[in-house]
Design an enzyme around this catalytic site. Structure first.
Site, mmCIF file in Angstrom:
data_model
loop_
_atom_site.group_PDB
_atom_site.id
_atom_site.type_symbol
_atom_site.label_atom_id
_atom_site.label_comp_id
_atom_site.label_asym_id
_atom_site.label_seq_id
_atom_site.Cartn_x
_atom_site.Cartn_y
_atom_site.Cartn_z
ATOM 1 N N PRO A 1 0.759 -1.279 0.031
ATOM 2 C CA PRO A 1 0.029 -0.157 -0.034
ATOM 3 C C PRO A 1 0.864 1.334 0.179
ATOM 4 O O PRO A 1 1.945 1.214 0.488
ATOM 5 C CB PRO A 1 -0.744 -0.095 1.309
ATOM 6 C CG PRO A 1 -0.953 -1.829 1.582
ATOM 7 C CD PRO A 1 0.548 -2.021 0.928
ATOM 8 N N GLU A 2 0.372 2.312 -0.818
ATOM 9 C CA GLU A 2 1.060 3.501 -0.922
ATOM 10 C C GLU A 2 0.600 4.775 -0.164
ATOM 11 O O GLU A 2 -0.484 4.317 0.730
ATOM 12 C CB GLU A 2 1.344 3.860 -2.443
ATOM 13 C CG GLU A 2 1.499 2.647 -3.153
ATOM 14 C CD GLU A 2 2.264 3.065 -4.511
ATOM 15 O OE1 GLU A 2 2.669 4.296 -4.478
ATOM 16 O OE2 GLU A 2 2.370 1.977 -5.325
ATOM 17 N N LYS B 1 4.021 5.378 4.980
ATOM 18 C CA LYS B 1 3.415 4.354 4.832
ATOM 19 C C LYS B 1 3.089 3.649 6.330
ATOM 20 O O LYS B 1 2.674 2.395 6.384
ATOM 21 C CB LYS B 1 4.015 3.280 3.925
ATOM 22 C CG LYS B 1 4.436 3.998 2.748
ATOM 23 C CD LYS B 1 5.261 2.905 1.787
ATOM 24 C CE LYS B 1 5.501 3.259 0.474
ATOM 25 N NZ LYS B 1 6.248 2.233 -0.247
ATOM 26 N N ASN C 1 5.537 1.071 -5.396
ATOM 27 C CA ASN C 1 5.946 0.821 -7.056
ATOM 28 C C ASN C 1 4.980 1.440 -7.814
ATOM 29 O O ASN C 1 5.520 1.645 -9.066
ATOM 30 C CB ASN C 1 6.040 -0.690 -6.530
ATOM 31 C CG ASN C 1 6.944 -1.146 -7.774
ATOM 32 O OD1 ASN C 1 7.854 -0.703 -8.128
ATOM 33 N ND2 ASN C 1 6.495 -2.329 -8.476
ATOM 34 N N ARG D 1 11.481 -5.528 -7.658
ATOM 35 C CA ARG D 1 9.801 -5.030 -8.067
ATOM 36 C C ARG D 1 9.607 -4.909 -9.462
ATOM 37 O O ARG D 1 10.418 -4.372 -10.228
ATOM 38 C CB ARG D 1 9.457 -3.767 -7.209
ATOM 39 C CG ARG D 1 9.732 -3.600 -5.748
ATOM 40 C CD ARG D 1 9.670 -2.596 -5.229
ATOM 41 N NE ARG D 1 9.679 -2.508 -3.742
ATOM 42 C CZ ARG D 1 8.875 -2.785 -2.913
ATOM 43 N NH1 ARG D 1 7.834 -3.184 -3.149
ATOM 44 N NH2 ARG D 1 9.316 -2.935 -1.582
#
Length: 276
Positions: free
Chosen positions: A2-3, A51, A165, A250
């Protein structure tokens, strides 16, 4: 993972359900805190920091949690069936007579003094959605290592807090640079635009149920998750490659026509672990 916008929304739901109310249920299902009981205490607030989530209680106590890849907080009404996962994945339960917050698969769960929150979030750079936002400091942090790939610099929470990401890939597309371009080679005008652009994207999405960077209905993102579909700008096939962030590889998306700079095969890899 989660961003910043997702964590902001999670904090908002937890704050609305818990803040100003006395706990009637408190259960941390991790060995270190198995005997801790804060029932009878009032929840003061739930605050996002990058975050990270900080749930503060009266008595100078804060519950620090981080969702990482798979964690989540769910809020349920009285009598509502819990549906966030099997019971063995529950790590935290905070409840009052009206609402119950349940934390699933939380890899980071730590109870500390509120006055010592700096131990867990003090390393973070300016928060894109926080009151400490400072674009000049964020830009200086990003540029302090000019040889570092742009994507890695954006993911490093010590530079600026809140980018994950998805936003990494989308920001690189909007800046017309591959994520593997050394950040010092980003044209000065675009580098100066970067902090404001990042903030604009997160602010635009912090209250949206579906994240979008394009403003186009049905075409929410420019590149992330779109390989090998055509670029929305030039119709070249979007590509995907791996980029390390110092802790893991990633999936990283880019348009080879719209974005200048090296790709994953020719870029120099660094081995620094960014703070979360």
């Amino acid at each position: 993972m989660p961003e910043g916008d997702t964590v902001w929304q999670t904090a908002g739901r937890l704050h609305a359900a818990l803040a100003g109310r006395v706990l009637t249920r408190f259960d941390l299902r991790v060995p270190r805190y198995a005997t801790v009981d804060l029932t009878g205490r009032t929840v003061l607030d739930v605050t996002p920091r990058g975050k990270h989530l900080l749930t503060r209680f009266e008595g100078d106590l804060t519950l620090h949690s981080h969702l990482r890849m798979d964690g989540s907080w769910k809020v349920y009404g009285t009598g509502q069936r819990w549906s966030g996962g099997p019971g063995h994945q529950i790590r935290a339960i905070l409840g009052n007579p009206e609402r119950t917050a349940v934390g699933y698969r939380l890899p980071v769960l730590e109870l500390l003094r509120t006055t010592e929150e700096h131990r867990v979030v003090g390393h973070l750079g300016p928060d894109l959605l926080g009151p400490d936002w400072d674009p000049d400091t964020a830009l200086a942090n990003l540029l302090k290592d000019p040889a570092r790939p742009l994507g890695e610099a954006l993911l490093d929470q010590r530079n600026l807090a809140g980018i994950g990401n998805v936003y990494k890939s989308e920001l690189c597309f909007l800046l017309r640079a591959t994520p593997w371009l050394p950040i010092g080679q980003l044209p000065a005008e675009r580098a100066e635009q970067l902090p404001a652009l990042a903030k604009k994207l997160l602010e635009a999405n912090r209250d949206r149920p579906v994240r979008t960077t394009t403003g186009r209905r049905g075409q929410d993102l420019f590149v992330y998750g779109r390989a090998p579909r055509p670029c929305l700008r030039c119709h070249t096939s979007i590509r995907v490659g791996d980029q390390g962030d110092g802790s893991r590889e990633r999936p990283t998306y880019w348009c080879p026509a719209c974005q200048s700079g090296p790709g994953p095969d020719s870029a120099h890899r660094t081995h620094r672990r960014p703070g979360n």
